[in-house]
Each structure stands twice: as C-alpha cells, then as structure tokens.
Design a protein around this motif. Structure first.
Motif, mmCIF file in Angstrom:
data_model
loop_
_atom_site.group_PDB
_atom_site.id
_atom_site.type_symbol
_atom_site.label_atom_id
_atom_site.label_comp_id
_atom_site.label_asym_id
_atom_site.label_seq_id
_atom_site.Cartn_x
_atom_site.Cartn_y
_atom_site.Cartn_z
ATOM 1 N N GLN A 219 81.282 63.535 8.515
ATOM 2 C CA GLN A 219 81.814 62.495 7.833
ATOM 3 C C GLN A 219 83.396 62.579 7.509
ATOM 4 N N SER A 220 84.194 61.431 7.783
ATOM 5 C CA SER A 220 86.034 61.275 7.781
ATOM 6 C C SER A 220 86.021 59.320 7.547
ATOM 7 N N GLY A 221 86.297 59.109 6.126
ATOM 8 C CA GLY A 221 86.994 57.931 6.550
ATOM 9 C C GLY A 221 85.340 57.311 5.824
ATOM 10 N N GLY A 222 84.587 57.635 5.596
ATOM 11 C CA GLY A 222 82.676 57.142 5.436
ATOM 12 C C GLY A 222 82.346 57.186 6.356
ATOM 13 N N ARG A 223 82.625 57.261 8.001
ATOM 14 C CA ARG A 223 82.184 57.208 9.298
ATOM 15 C C ARG A 223 81.714 58.938 9.366
ATOM 16 N N TRP A 224 80.611 58.552 10.565
ATOM 17 C CA TRP A 224 80.351 59.440 10.457
ATOM 18 C C TRP A 224 80.224 59.921 12.254
ATOM 19 N N LYS A 225 80.725 60.779 12.628
ATOM 20 C CA LYS A 225 80.423 61.331 14.085
ATOM 21 C C LYS A 225 80.082 62.968 14.194
ATOM 22 N N THR A 226 79.581 62.605 15.518
ATOM 23 C CA THR A 226 79.809 64.727 16.355
ATOM 24 C C THR A 226 81.597 64.960 16.152
ATOM 25 N N HIS A 227 80.653 65.636 15.721
ATOM 26 C CA HIS A 227 81.917 67.122 16.099
ATOM 27 C C HIS A 227 82.231 68.141 16.798
ATOM 28 N N LYS A 228 83.153 69.031 17.600
ATOM 29 C CA LYS A 228 82.478 69.621 18.356
ATOM 30 C C LYS A 228 81.875 71.147 17.855
ATOM 31 N N ALA A 229 81.408 71.404 17.997
ATOM 32 C CA ALA A 229 79.955 72.689 17.802
ATOM 33 C C ALA A 229 80.371 73.651 18.756
ATOM 34 N N PRO A 230 80.405 74.905 18.067
ATOM 35 C CA PRO A 230 80.345 76.027 19.641
ATOM 36 C C PRO A 230 79.232 76.369 20.149
ATOM 37 N N GLU A 231 79.669 76.697 21.640
ATOM 38 C CA GLU A 231 78.292 76.411 22.786
ATOM 39 C C GLU A 231 77.536 77.251 22.492
ATOM 40 N N ILE A 232 76.382 76.727 21.911
ATOM 41 C CA ILE A 232 75.243 78.558 21.725
ATOM 42 C C ILE A 232 73.870 78.299 22.111
ATOM 43 N N PRO A 233 73.929 77.828 23.112
ATOM 44 C CA PRO A 233 72.041 77.638 23.339
ATOM 45 C C PRO A 233 71.194 78.151 23.132
ATOM 46 N N GLY A 234 70.250 77.463 22.632
ATOM 47 C CA GLY A 234 68.690 77.850 21.718
ATOM 48 C C GLY A 234 69.389 77.608 19.901
ATOM 49 N N GLY A 235 70.441 77.628 20.474
ATOM 50 C CA GLY A 235 71.190 77.356 18.443
ATOM 51 C C GLY A 235 70.801 75.732 17.677
#
Length: 375
Positions: A219-235
């Motif tokens: 959440q930034s400036g009141g809006r929620w957005k997907t943020h890049k996460a490490p690629e971890i299959p099954g995580g």
C-alpha cells in the motif's frame, strides 16, 4: 506446487495434519540487544474451555495484552470464537455485544491504541466476522460490502484506520475502514492474503500466496498494488511485520514437490525482498514481530522437537533458534502468533498444546528478561 484453498476452514493444525481442511490461518514485533537475563517464563493458559486454541496476540502495554482464538476446535458446529485480555494480573475472557449468532474462529487481532482494537475471523451466520473493541468490550461491526463466501485472515490498525485482508472467490481482498466508511478492493491476480502490517494510514504490506508462489502487496499513497516477490515455486507467506521504511520481515513456508514443507522468511531492505537463510529442520512458521530496532522474532513449531516451545530470532544477519524446556509427556507446542511488548523486554507468543490423546489446551508463552517478564 499448487496449494488449493477451500471455501471454509478451521484455523488449527496438529502434527502437520490440518483439521477438516488444508488451510490454516495465522496470525505479529523485534529486539534491541538481547536482555541480560533472557529466559522462557512459565507457560500459562487463558483458561479457554475444552479444546481451546489462541491464534493471534497484540500487546498494548505490560498491563494490557489481547489474544483471540477459538474453543471446541474439533466440533465445527460448537466451535466458538474467544477474545481474552491480560490486565497485568490475570486473563479474562471478553464478550462480543450486538451479535445474536456469535463468532466462529477468530484469526487475527490488532491494537491501534488502548481503546481501539479490532478482531477478524468467521461468523456462525456464514459471514466474515469483524469486531471492534474499546478496551473493555467488543461489538460486532457489519460491513455491507462483505458477503457469504468471503473470508478474512488478518487485520492491522493504526489510529483511525483498520485494514483487513483475505479472499473473495479466488481473488485477494483488502477491506479498509475508518469505523464508519468502508472500501473493498479486489486485486486482479488469483490468490489469498493472510497477514497485513501498517506503518501509517496510507502505507503498509500484505502477504499471502497465489496458490503456487508467494504473494506480496504494497500500500502506497492509499492504493494497494502487487509488489515483486522472489520466484519461489510452492512458496506461501502467512504473516508480515513492518519495522520501518527499510525493514520488514515476512514468514511462511515452501511446499516441496515430493511432499513436506520447508520454512520461508523474506526480508525487505527498502528496495527489494530477499530470502533469509534459515536453519535446517522440519519447522513451520506462523507469526512474526519486532522491536523497531532491527530485531525480529518468529513463532512456530519444530516438528522434530515438538514438545518444546519454539521461536526464531533474526537480527538482520543471523537466525537463532530459541527453545523452551523439554517435557517428559508427549505433546506438541504450536505457537501461532507473537508480539513484542515495548518497555518490558518480553516477547509474548500464543497458540496451543496438543497432548497424546489429541486434546487441545490454549497456551501463552513469554520469552525475555526473567526479572521484568514475570506475570
């Protein structure tokens, strides 16, 4: 590996086997230099009725700690939610007003202040459950935007604002409110959110999974957005603690292709999330907290030594296991949430103990300075 999420699930699991479903819900702080006389304090119970468990804890002060969970965990029809309060002397269960149907399992609790508390979970009427506390009692809050089939897994609050996260259908859901006005946001990617942390009214993190890899929202400036996460299959991720603009820690696990789970922790340094190296072992991680000075504690269970209370401490560089005393009787101690109490040098963690016959007993464990941590 794809992790399928059921329509309705209980919070609890025993010995790695989930009760009545394949979904668990958690549950939240960080230490300066370790206190001079660190020790586990004697465990206590909040005195919930038969087969009770605590799923989350939030600390306001040494004389005000709140925990939520459920009672009669084995009976989906009789199971009821529980809210309990530590006043510096004893634990006392607190009721919920304005609710003829009653709460089912309560999964998360947050304290914006001593007089602004929030709890979320599941109602016996089939609706997601949201309750607000004023420091002495709770009232159910009805959010018209929520309907049957939605569920809420985590909650965080700052003065004047509360954010609850979960899922609607197959999409992550965020519910933001001020107590009177509510906004529901569905995110475009498949998945579910389990944990949320706020640093202010318009900044925060939420974590979960997509069914096949970790999911992180910002959440930034009141809006929620997907943020890049490490690629971890099954995580997957189950809780997050925000320790400042450049420090956060999220915890969960990784499902292996051939079965089993390995623990997972991701650290935020202000620019990106990176995987933290953890000790080997058959460990499940559920909750995380911090002291806002660069140290974190993680609660869970070590299934190779299930009879001992178990925490991990992370100082930004290394991870250390903190284990409670051994017991002769066979049991499993599962600590589902954790909270650091500023000014007390203590970490409070809650969950349940399962004995050899499968009986559940709620448990509160404390770790810290042995002189200042006495209940």
């Amino acid at each position: 590996m794809t992790r399928r999420l059921p329509r309705r699930a209980l919070v609890l699991c025993a010995g790695g086997l989930l009760l009545l479903s394949s979904q668990t819900f958690p549950a939240h702080a960080d230490p300066v230099s370790p206190p001079a006389a660190e020790a586990w304090q004697a465990p206590v119970s909040a005195g919930l009725s038969s087969d009770g468990s605590l799923s989350d804890v939030a600390g306001v002060s040494a004389t005000s700690v709140w925990a939520v969970g459920q009672q009669s965990v084995w009976d989906v029809w009789q199971s009821r939610g529980a809210i309990t309060h530590w006043d510096g002397t004893s634990w006392k269960e607190v009721g919920i007003r304005n609710d003829p149907t009653g709460a089912g399992p309560l999964r998360s609790v947050a304290a914006a202040s001593a007089t602004e508390l929030w709890a979320v979970g599941e109602g016996h009427d089939g609706l997601p459950y949201l309750a607000r506390g004023d420091g002495s009692s709770f009232d159910r809050v009805v959010v018209d935007k929520l309907h049957s089939g939605d569920w809420l897994g985590g909650v965080a609050a700052v003065p004047g604002r509360v954010v609850a996260v979960g899922r609607r259908d197959k999409l992550p859901m965020v519910v933001t409110g001020t107590g009177s006005k509510w906004k529901l946001t569905q995110l475009p990617d498949e998945g579910a959110l389990y944990g949320v942390a706020l640093s202010g009214k318009s900044d925060g993190w939420a974590v979960g999974d997509t069914g096949g890899k970790p999911l992180i929202m910002r959440q930034s400036g009141g809006r929620w957005k997907t943020h890049k996460a490490p690629e971890i299959p099954g995580g997957y991720l189950r809780d997050v603690h925000l320790d400042g603009p450049k420090r956060a820690l999220a915890v969960g696990g990784v499902y292996r292709e051939k079965g089993g789970i390995v623990p997972l922790a991701l650290s935020w340094n202000g620019k990106k999330w990176s995987r933290v190296s953890l000790p080997d072992g058959d460990v499940r991680l559920y909750g995380v907290t911090g002291d806002r000075k660069g140290h974190f504690w993680i609660s869970g269970v070590d299934l190779e030594r299930p009879g001992e209370a178990f925490l991990l401490r992370y100082d930004g560089r290394t991870v250390k296991a903190l284990r409670g005393p051994e017991t002769a009787a066979p049991r499993t101690v599962r600590l589902q949430s954790v909270a650091y109490l500023p000014g007390t040098d203590t970490v409070w963690t809650v969950g349940h103990v399962v004995d050899a016959s499968g009986k559940y007993t709620d448990v509160i464990e404390r770790f810290g300075n042995s002189e200042r941590a006495k209940p």
